[in-house]
Design a protein around this motif. Structure first.
Motif, PDB file in Angstrom:
ATOM      1  N   LYS A 120       0.812  -1.222   0.000  1.00 18.83           N
ATOM      2  CA  LYS A 120       0.000   0.000   0.000  1.00 18.83           C
ATOM      3  C   LYS A 120       0.840   1.265   0.000  1.00 18.83           C
ATOM      4  N   SER A 121       1.988   1.208   0.626  1.00 21.18           N
ATOM      5  CA  SER A 121       2.828   2.414   0.656  1.00 21.18           C
ATOM      6  C   SER A 121       3.261   2.772  -0.752  1.00 21.18           C
ATOM      7  N   ALA A 122       3.618   1.754  -1.500  1.00 20.43           N
ATOM      8  CA  ALA A 122       4.057   2.005  -2.867  1.00 20.43           C
ATOM      9  C   ALA A 122       2.897   2.503  -3.715  1.00 20.43           C
ATOM     10  N   GLN A 123       1.762   1.872  -3.552  1.00 18.05           N
ATOM     11  CA  GLN A 123       0.583   2.328  -4.293  1.00 18.05           C
ATOM     12  C   GLN A 123       0.275   3.773  -3.952  1.00 18.05           C
ATOM     13  N   SER A 124       0.369   4.022  -2.674  1.00 20.49           N
ATOM     14  CA  SER A 124       0.022   5.341  -2.194  1.00 20.49           C
ATOM     15  C   SER A 124       1.010   6.394  -2.697  1.00 20.49           C
ATOM     16  N   LEU A 125       2.278   6.042  -2.652  1.00 18.23           N
ATOM     17  CA  LEU A 125       3.314   6.980  -3.106  1.00 18.23           C
ATOM     18  C   LEU A 125       3.085   7.365  -4.560  1.00 18.23           C
ATOM     19  N   ARG A 126       2.768   6.363  -5.340  1.00 17.51           N
ATOM     20  CA  ARG A 126       2.626   6.594  -6.770  1.00 17.51           C
ATOM     21  C   ARG A 126       1.295   7.231  -7.133  1.00 17.51           C
ATOM     22  N   SER A 127       0.239   6.732  -6.540  1.00 16.76           N
ATOM     23  CA  SER A 127      -1.080   7.119  -7.027  1.00 16.76           C
ATOM     24  C   SER A 127      -1.760   8.149  -6.132  1.00 16.76           C
ATOM     25  N   LYS A 128      -1.093   8.494  -5.048  1.00 17.94           N
ATOM     26  CA  LYS A 128      -1.628   9.524  -4.157  1.00 17.94           C
ATOM     27  C   LYS A 128      -2.974   9.176  -3.544  1.00 17.94           C
ATOM     28  N   ARG A 129      -3.230   7.890  -3.440  1.00 14.74           N
ATOM     29  CA  ARG A 129      -4.398   7.514  -2.655  1.00 14.74           C
ATOM     30  C   ARG A 129      -3.978   6.407  -1.701  1.00 14.74           C
ATOM     31  N   SER A 130      -4.743   6.236  -0.660  1.00 13.08           N
ATOM     32  CA  SER A 130      -4.269   5.393   0.434  1.00 13.08           C
ATOM     33  C   SER A 130      -5.207   4.255   0.799  1.00 13.08           C
ATOM     34  N   PHE A 131      -6.403   4.300   0.236  1.00  3.45           N
ATOM     35  CA  PHE A 131      -7.427   3.349   0.659  1.00  3.45           C
ATOM     36  C   PHE A 131      -7.718   3.484   2.145  1.00  3.45           C
ATOM     37  N   ILE A 132      -7.583   4.707   2.610  1.00  2.00           N
ATOM     38  CA  ILE A 132      -7.941   5.009   3.986  1.00  2.00           C
ATOM     39  C   ILE A 132      -8.995   6.113   3.968  1.00  2.00           C
ATOM     40  N   ILE A 133     -10.026   5.942   4.763  1.00  2.00           N
ATOM     41  CA  ILE A 133     -10.941   7.061   4.978  1.00  2.00           C
ATOM     42  C   ILE A 133     -10.900   7.418   6.462  1.00  2.00           C
ATOM     43  N   ALA A 134     -11.338   8.608   6.765  1.00  5.08           N
ATOM     44  CA  ALA A 134     -11.234   9.058   8.145  1.00  5.08           C
ATOM     45  C   ALA A 134     -12.583   9.520   8.677  1.00  5.08           C
ATOM     46  N   LEU A 135     -12.782   9.233   9.930  1.00  2.00           N
ATOM     47  CA  LEU A 135     -13.976   9.717  10.620  1.00  2.00           C
ATOM     48  C   LEU A 135     -13.592  10.923  11.468  1.00  2.00           C
ATOM     49  N   LEU A 136     -14.265  12.030  11.220  1.00  2.00           N
ATOM     50  CA  LEU A 136     -14.012  13.250  12.006  1.00  2.00           C
ATOM     51  C   LEU A 136     -15.154  13.464  12.981  1.00  2.00           C
ATOM     52  N   TYR A 137     -14.818  13.706  14.227  1.00  2.08           N
ATOM     53  CA  TYR A 137     -15.888  13.970  15.182  1.00  2.08           C
ATOM     54  C   TYR A 137     -15.408  14.896  16.275  1.00  2.08           C
ATOM     55  N   ASP A 138     -16.351  15.605  16.840  1.00  2.00           N
ATOM     56  CA  ASP A 138     -16.031  16.471  17.960  1.00  2.00           C
ATOM     57  C   ASP A 138     -16.951  16.140  19.117  1.00  2.00           C
ATOM     58  N   ASN A 139     -16.436  15.344  20.032  1.00  2.00           N
ATOM     59  CA  ASN A 139     -17.131  15.170  21.288  1.00  2.00           C
ATOM     60  C   ASN A 139     -18.628  14.835  21.179  1.00  2.00           C
ATOM     61  N   PRO A 140     -18.949  13.778  20.460  1.00  2.00           N
ATOM     62  CA  PRO A 140     -20.349  13.405  20.388  1.00  2.00           C
ATOM     63  C   PRO A 140     -20.618  12.577  21.634  1.00  2.00           C
ATOM     64  N   ASN A 141     -21.846  12.086  21.811  1.00  2.00           N
ATOM     65  CA  ASN A 141     -21.962  11.199  22.955  1.00  2.00           C
ATOM     66  C   ASN A 141     -21.365   9.852  22.591  1.00  2.00           C
ATOM     67  N   LYS A 142     -20.975   9.132  23.628  1.00  2.00           N
ATOM     68  CA  LYS A 142     -20.148   7.950  23.407  1.00  2.00           C
ATOM     69  C   LYS A 142     -20.858   6.853  22.631  1.00  2.00           C
ATOM     70  N   ALA A 143     -22.143   6.678  22.924  1.00  2.00           N
ATOM     71  CA  ALA A 143     -22.884   5.632  22.233  1.00  2.00           C
ATOM     72  C   ALA A 143     -23.044   5.986  20.754  1.00  2.00           C
ATOM     73  N   TYR A 144     -23.280   7.247  20.482  1.00  2.00           N
ATOM     74  CA  TYR A 144     -23.440   7.702  19.104  1.00  2.00           C
ATOM     75  C   TYR A 144     -22.159   7.458  18.319  1.00  2.00           C
ATOM     76  N   LEU A 145     -21.056   7.850  18.923  1.00  2.00           N
ATOM     77  CA  LEU A 145     -19.765   7.650  18.278  1.00  2.00           C
ATOM     78  C   LEU A 145     -19.531   6.175  17.957  1.00  2.00           C
ATOM     79  N   ALA A 146     -19.808   5.326  18.934  1.00  2.00           N
ATOM     80  CA  ALA A 146     -19.571   3.898  18.735  1.00  2.00           C
ATOM     81  C   ALA A 146     -20.428   3.357  17.593  1.00  2.00           C
ATOM     82  N   ASP A 147     -21.665   3.830  17.512  1.00  2.00           N
ATOM     83  CA  ASP A 147     -22.548   3.354  16.452  1.00  2.00           C
ATOM     84  C   ASP A 147     -22.082   3.830  15.082  1.00  2.00           C
ATOM     85  N   VAL A 148     -21.749   5.089  15.003  1.00  2.00           N
ATOM     86  CA  VAL A 148     -21.275   5.648  13.740  1.00  2.00           C
ATOM     87  C   VAL A 148     -20.040   4.879  13.272  1.00  2.00           C
ATOM     88  N   GLN A 149     -19.139   4.712  14.187  1.00  2.67           N
ATOM     89  CA  GLN A 149     -17.880   4.053  13.887  1.00  2.67           C
ATOM     90  C   GLN A 149     -18.106   2.632  13.381  1.00  2.67           C
TER      91      GLN A 149
END
Lengths: 337, 337
Positions: free
Chosen positions: B50-79
């Motif tokens: 993946k590092s090589a793929q990523s270096l060359r193609s500029k994508r990582s096959f990673i997505i990210a979850l952004l959150y700011d202090n939601p309630n814990k159960a909500y976060l766990a469900d979303v995740q």
DNA sequence: CTGTTAGCGCTTTCAC
DNA sequence: GTGAAAGCGCTAACAG
């Protein structure tokens, strides 16, 4: 276009290798050169390309949290602790839900670690106690820190809390409130904490010369429902205890519900205690007497000792065992006077 | 040593480019060749670096979850919802806690995305409603899917639930139970859901010809404590309502506690309703009447439409709006008859 | 439909 | 203390 190491090397009038040395904090760079390089880095807004670093050096500056269906509040706390440690070091956190019963657990994790070049893992219960999985990680040299394992091996990275002592202390506290007939709800059999908490209860009872009554001791699994069911059974018995200590708050809340449906008043007719100080403990009325574990701190520390190891640092000298805190709330009645 | 694309190409007697084509599911490979390559891949246990793929193609096959202090159960469900979507596609999930009030939010996220070559982001409230942040992402072509935004832009990827309708339905249900004096606790002003839920309540009251009483309408912030405080205020007023609808379960639990401390019986003296069906809703007694949102499903779908976009697929045709479910439990009393 | 060549941005190796 | 050269494993661009 983002600046590369080459741009920096030109700007600072050094070779790219020297820039690399500075980035990686290696020795053998003259202080003066280092300053020049750093100022170029700053000026150009250079940030090393992680893919390239990873490709070459086989590390990713990513650690992963492995978990199997913990309760939601626990997961959120662990995650938050780890995340805050990562923020300090610039590492990133990937999460990986696992099935500890799955037969391809090892393979899944191995490929996950290999593919992403994950630098290290953090394990939570019940994974923390899967011996053959831990052995596998050791064998394949996959670095890992373990949260709350039942067997504390000096050579492994772990953090733990004093479940046994805390349960002993809590039980003693109940006894000191004048209770003699105290029931207990066990936790999930696969979690090491379950046994430790039960042992703490058992030893406290014994040391205070009190007898355990087996019809007041029930097997639960940490779920609200298992607590509720245990409560129903206990409250249907001929004689009921004056207090019940449940191995976690969810189960204690379950007992509370069954008690209230049974027409029992808390704490007048029956006292309750839980464990964990999860949100529910103070969101019900009467609020639960319980034990608060510094989950977030523990997780934070686990992440720190793991990352310290990558850099060859030794944080082992730090305490590995974290102390819990007894929280007495309304659900516990004082029978004395 | 792990097999590389070169090893595969030798084994299958093709060029490495052909292997690359097979890995990436590109067109223009003869079925026969493809089969041969796949069998070599299988035989050698090859997994692309993946590092090589990523270096060359500029994508990582990673997505990210952004959150700011939601309630814990909500976060766990979303995740959990996102994680399960990732498992299907082979993507990995990085989590990123943010401070939506921070002035370097944009910079932090930009560097995070750049450094890890994150393919896309998933945003949760209150980030879902930060217009200038969303604009920033658009401008920098950072792909993202938004969970529960207040403004639904046709051109953006989002999933939402019918907060307004659900609140309208729940209020109607309370009214149909014979209640006329119904209080309301508002949620956090920064969360779009707060307004939608309040509007649902308001419109239902109006359509049934009932008057709102401002001394029974309080501003909360989704926390247990804010519910508790609101309850104290309401129960200290001269006349109290027969039912209170809180914008989420934590606040409803807070009201319940204040009611019980006030000596009020639920639901006989006062009926309560919450929103979200979080664990607390059925872990207290009496259990809360509430609305269950398919949070995990929504998050799962958000991840799917995001990842579909990377592959140029169009999952836009799928429904973006998810229906909530009304759950009537003991906390709501029927005043009729 | 398939292959050749170049090179992503960095670290490793080794030379000085 | 510092630098030159090689190459990690892959994909882009182009050629055929």
């Amino acid at each position: 276009m983002a600046a590369t190491i080459k741009d920096v090397s030109k700007d600072a009038n050094v070779s790219i290798k020297t820039v690399s040395r500075v980035i990686n904090n290696e020795a053998n760079v003259a202080e003066k050169t280092k300053k020049r390089v750093l100022s170029s880095i700053n000026k150009l807004g250079f940030r090393p390309n992680k893919s390239a670093q990873s490709l070459r050096s086989k590390r990713s500056f990513i650690i992963a949290l492995l978990y199997d269906n913990p309760n939601k509040a626990y997961l959120a706390d662990v995650q938050s602790g780890i995340f805050n440690a990562c923020k300090l070091t610039g590492y990133n956190l990937v999460i990986q839900e696992c099935d500890y019963k799955s037969s391809d657990l090892k393979k899944t994790i191995f490929e996950f670690v290999e593919d992403l070049k994950i630098d290290g893992l953090i394990l939570t219960p019940p994974l923390s106690d899967m011996d053959d999985f831990l052995e596998y990680l050791d064998k394949h040299k996959i670095e890992h820190a373990i949260i709350a394992p039942s067997i504390l091996k000096a050579e492994s990275l772990y953090v733990s809390s004093n479940d046994y002592e805390a349960a002993y202390t809590l039980t003693s506290e109940i006894i000191k409130h004048g209770h003699k007939n105290i029931g207990f709800i066990k936790g999930h059999p696969k979690h090491s904490a379950s046994e430790l908490r039960f042992n703490g209860y058992t030893d406290a009872m014994q040391n205070y010369g009190l007898k355990k009554n087996n019809s007041w001791i029930k097997q639960g699994n940490f779920s609200f429902k298992s607590g509720f069911d245990a409560g129903v059974e206990i409250f249907n018995s001929i004689k009921i205890p004056t207090a019940i200590f449940a191995s976690n708050d969810s189960m204690a809340a379950g007992i509370m519900k069954s008690a209230q449906m049974h027409g029992l008043k808390i704490p007048d007719d029956i006292s309750l205690a839980g464990f964990d100080d999860s949100p529910i403990a103070h969101q019900i009325w009467p609020a639960l007497t319980t034990v608060k574990q510094p989950v977030e701190k523990m997780a934070n520390h686990a992440a720190k000792i793991l990352m310290a190891k990558f850099d060859g640092l030794n944080e082992q000298s730090q305490p590995k065992e974290f102390k819990s805190e007894l929280i007495v709330r309304e659900s516990l009645k004082n029978l004395i006077n």
